[in-house]
Design a protein around this motif. Structure first.
Motif, short mmCIF file in Angstrom:
data_model
loop_
_atom_site.label_atom_id
_atom_site.label_comp_id
_atom_site.label_asym_id
_atom_site.label_seq_id
_atom_site.Cartn_x
_atom_site.Cartn_y
_atom_site.Cartn_z
N ASP A 1 20.17 54.23 26.19
CA ASP A 1 21.05 53.61 27.16
C ASP A 1 22.19 52.89 26.45
N PHE A 2 23.41 53.11 26.95
CA PHE A 2 24.60 52.54 26.32
C PHE A 2 24.60 51.01 26.41
N ALA A 3 24.95 50.36 25.29
CA ALA A 3 24.96 48.89 25.25
C ALA A 3 26.21 48.33 24.58
N GLY A 4 27.22 49.18 24.35
CA GLY A 4 28.47 48.68 23.78
C GLY A 4 28.97 49.54 22.64
N GLN A 5 30.28 49.52 22.44
CA GLN A 5 30.89 50.32 21.37
C GLN A 5 32.20 49.69 20.94
N THR A 6 32.63 50.06 19.75
CA THR A 6 33.99 49.79 19.31
C THR A 6 34.35 50.76 18.20
N TYR A 7 35.63 51.06 18.08
CA TYR A 7 36.17 51.88 17.00
C TYR A 7 37.24 51.05 16.30
N LEU A 8 37.17 50.99 14.96
CA LEU A 8 38.07 50.13 14.20
C LEU A 8 38.80 50.93 13.13
N PRO A 9 40.11 50.73 12.97
CA PRO A 9 40.86 51.43 11.92
C PRO A 9 40.41 50.93 10.54
N ILE A 10 39.93 51.85 9.72
CA ILE A 10 39.30 51.46 8.46
C ILE A 10 40.27 50.77 7.50
N SER A 11 41.50 51.27 7.41
CA SER A 11 42.45 50.68 6.47
C SER A 11 42.84 49.26 6.87
N GLU A 12 42.54 48.85 8.11
CA GLU A 12 42.92 47.53 8.59
C GLU A 12 41.76 46.53 8.56
N LEU A 13 40.57 46.97 8.17
CA LEU A 13 39.41 46.09 8.21
C LEU A 13 39.59 44.89 7.29
N ARG A 14 39.33 43.71 7.83
CA ARG A 14 39.30 42.52 7.00
C ARG A 14 37.91 42.41 6.37
N THR A 15 37.86 42.22 5.08
CA THR A 15 36.57 42.17 4.39
C THR A 15 35.85 40.87 4.70
N GLY A 16 34.59 40.82 4.27
CA GLY A 16 33.79 39.62 4.49
C GLY A 16 32.91 39.75 5.72
N ILE A 17 32.34 38.63 6.14
CA ILE A 17 31.45 38.60 7.29
C ILE A 17 32.28 38.37 8.55
N ARG A 18 32.13 39.27 9.54
CA ARG A 18 33.00 39.24 10.72
C ARG A 18 32.20 39.41 12.01
N ARG B 1 33.25 53.99 13.52
CA ARG B 1 32.60 54.08 14.84
C ARG B 1 31.35 53.21 14.87
N ILE B 2 31.26 52.35 15.87
CA ILE B 2 30.09 51.49 16.05
C ILE B 2 29.63 51.61 17.49
N GLU B 3 28.37 51.93 17.69
CA GLU B 3 27.83 52.04 19.05
C GLU B 3 26.42 51.46 19.09
N VAL B 4 26.15 50.64 20.09
CA VAL B 4 24.84 50.03 20.27
C VAL B 4 24.16 50.69 21.47
N ASN B 5 22.87 51.03 21.28
CA ASN B 5 22.10 51.65 22.37
C ASN B 5 20.75 50.96 22.51
N ASP B 6 20.18 51.10 23.71
CA ASP B 6 18.80 50.69 23.95
C ASP B 6 17.93 51.93 23.86
N ASP B 7 16.96 51.90 22.97
CA ASP B 7 16.08 53.05 22.75
C ASP B 7 14.85 52.89 23.63
N ASP B 8 14.83 53.64 24.74
CA ASP B 8 13.69 53.47 25.64
C ASP B 8 12.54 54.40 25.28
N LYS B 9 11.41 54.24 25.97
CA LYS B 9 10.19 54.96 25.61
C LYS B 9 10.29 56.46 25.87
N TYR B 10 11.28 56.87 26.65
CA TYR B 10 11.45 58.29 26.94
C TYR B 10 12.36 58.99 25.94
N GLY B 11 12.82 58.25 24.94
CA GLY B 11 13.65 58.85 23.90
C GLY B 11 15.13 58.89 24.20
N SER B 12 15.52 58.45 25.38
CA SER B 12 16.95 58.41 25.69
C SER B 12 17.56 57.10 25.21
#
Length: 582
Positions: A534-551, A521-532
């Motif tokens: 804000d959603f900035a993107g996500q993806t879920y990847l099957p672990i057994s299928e991950l290609r190693t290295g820099i991607r 699970r990968i999720e990017v958020n914007d951390d604002d001054k009020y502590g909430s």
């Protein structure tokens, strides 16, 4: 006395986008695999093999990478410089998953998880949303391979698709069949299964048989005796299969003029999929809608209805028979292995059954198909934990595809595997005949996943400059973790302040039991001054299928639609736990 006055000064902040520097790891790798500041095709092949784990990389792979960069002014003729190499690492040819089908597709259908939809014709909630062909098209374009249609009688001896006993609108069956024909194989060549939830009389079943035969033609798989256990996704390429409960004689006695009183299928009687009690008071309202719905697409009839043609009976079109044998769950799980069938259970029925019959369910699904569907109280089209079904071998974990949420993202992530073809081979421990696998016991075989998050880019192209903050660039952080069978863990990076091009350079390590049944699970958020956050993107990847290295890891919106530009640069390393301890 002079009146005091105030001078207001407004500072308008311009958001300048600097060029993101390659991380130190990238600079070092380029230095190691280049000569005099230039990386040749041979150098690139060595990098692909030794660093990226692409041992089968060929000269044409390096050629494709070179060609993808030639439009850039930074591309030198003799090879890649550091900047061009860095742009390749961030490009679409360097994603963490293989874009191609690579698993064995010649095993029986029961050996695969199948991307399965529930009430595939609904555009929203289960109670009052519209029915139509657009959700079906979208599902097929996203790789879904199992489409569910609820069949009900309509006026003028017609058949419509709708969620019976609710205020949802209806759509003609013929339109749904034509949409499936048009979009079935645009994304994947592997078979599409249509599951009918049948509320029809015998004469209307014959009409459906005619519609199906006429619409699909050679696409339609016509079942033969005792053949299902031998059929594979490969042998069924570009074929459409029908799965439903075989008709019974009592259906012929039903009155086609009272569609709302049609007897429920045994699948509904066994669970609460249709939420019968809450719908009784809706029958009169839905009947009013029903009359109006019949006017939709008026005049659209099956072409050549009066033509002479040989139409097989409804029963003869059923490639995958479904139902529940008489008796309790013990009897259901004793279906003759020589006659492969589909058993359907609600999520509640499955959870209850696994407490006593976990191993028996795994044994059953080695040769037979199990479909799991959402409980009837999920009126908002939410979903349930798919791992309960998957770890017991359920091939068809049926989901509402029209919403969003973590469970749907897990489903989307799992079926990004195997080239996104909609079929994922089940782990060996769910298939071995002599393996007494117990899904309730955590796996003792696990892997160690190391994840390094370098940087991110592209948000300034996908979002308005004021989307996250009116007066300053966003403050991005990344949440990363694993979700799976007997595993759930999440970590997070530090917050990078005021930057559209954040750099983290942080590494995380996770223990992953049963990696074949786990997603990252990968999720990017914007951390604002009020502590909430804000959603900035996500993806879920099957672990057994991950290609190693820099991607380069593309990000998606809340519903799973990929952003054009937003992405992360990450490094993956997946090894056996024993190998890491040595």
């Amino acid at each position: 006395m002079e009146q005091p006055f105030t001078v207001c000064i407004f500072c308008i902040r311009t958001f300048m986008h600097r060029v993101l520097e390659p991380p130190d790891d990238v600079k070092k790798l380029f230095q190691d695999y280049s000569q005099n500041g230039t990386m040749s095709k041979d150098d690139l092949l060595k990098f692909l093999s030794k660093v990226q784990g692409q041992n089968n990389a060929k000269e044409e792979d390096a050629e494709a990478i070179f060609n993808s960069l030639k439009h850039l002014n930074i591309f030198p003729r003799k090879g890649l410089n550091l900047e061009a190499f860095y742009r390749y690492l961030l490009g679409d040819l360097n994603t963490p998953l293989s874009p191609c089908v690579h698993q064995d597709m010649t095993a029986p259908l029961a050996h695969y998880f199948m991307y399965t939809g529930h009430n595939s014709y609904l555009s929203g909630n289960q109670l009052s949303s519209k029915s139509g062909v657009r959700p079906i098209k979208k599902a097929l374009q996203n790789g879904v391979r199992v489409i569910e249609l609820d069949l009900w009688p309509a006026r003028n001896n017609d058949v419509v698709v709708r969620h019976g006993g609710t205020l949802t609108t209806s759509v003609k069956l013929l339109r749904c069949l034509r949409a499936i024909k048009e979009f079935a194989f645009q994304v994947s060549e592997y078979p599409v299964v249509i599951t009918f939830e049948d509320h029809l009389t015998a004469n209307l079943q014959d009409k459906v048989a005619k519609m199906v035969t006429k619409t699909f033609g050679d696409m339609l798989y016509r079942p033969e005796t005792d053949e299902l256990e031998k059929l594979s996704p490969e042998s069924l390429k570009k074929k459409i299969l029908i799965s439903t409960k075989p008709p019974r004689e009592y259906l012929e006695t039903q009155d086609s003029n009272t569609p709302h009183e049609s007897k429920k299928s045994s699948e509904e009687q066994g669970g609460d999929e249709k939420l019968h009690s809450s719908r009784i008071n809706l029958f009169s309202c839905s009947s009013m809608c029903f009359a109006k719905q019949d006017q939709i697409d008026e005049g659209e009839q099956l072409q050549g209805e009066d033509e002479e043609m040989t139409i097989p009976k409804y029963r003869d079109l059923i490639a995958i028979p479904s139902g529940k044998p008489e008796g309790g769950l013990e009897e259901w799980l004793r279906i003759d292995e020589k006659e492969v069938k589909r058993l359907s259970l609600s999520e509640q029925e499955l959870e209850k059954a696994t407490r006593t019959y976990g191993k028996d369910i795994v044994s059953f699904t080695k040769n037979n198909l199990l479909r799991v569907y959402p409980k009837g109280t999920r009126l908002d089209s939410s979903n349930y934990d798919p791992f309960v079904g998957w770890k017991h071998g359920a091939q068809m974990v049926a989901f509402n595809m029209q919403g969003y949420g973590n469970h749907l993202r897990i489903m989307q992530g799992m079926f990004r595997a195997n080239g996104g073809c909609g079929y994922v081979k089940k782990p060996d421990f769910l298939l071995r005949e002599n393996d007494d696998f117990d899904p309730s016991v955590p796996s003792t075989v696990y892997k160690i996943l190391k994840v390094k998050i370098y940087s991110g880019e592209g948000w300034h192209l996908d979002f308005r400059h004021t989307h996250f903050d009116q007066y300053s660039p966003p403050d991005f952080l990344v949440k990363v973790g694993i979700v799976g069978v007997h595993a759930s863990e999440t970590s997070r990076t530090q917050v990078v302040k005021n930057s559209w091009l954040p750099e983290w350079n942080e590494e995380f390590k996770f223990e992953v039991p049963a990696p074949e049944l786990s997603v990252l699970r990968i999720e990017v958020n914007d951390d604002d001054k009020y502590g909430s956050h804000d959603f900035a993107g996500q993806t879920y990847l099957p672990i057994s299928e991950l290609r190693t290295g820099i991607r380069a890891v593309p990000l998606h919106d809340r519903t799973g639609v990929r952003y054009k530009s937003a992405r992360l640069l990450m490094r993956f390393d997946l090894k056996d736990a024993r190998e890491c301890s040595e």
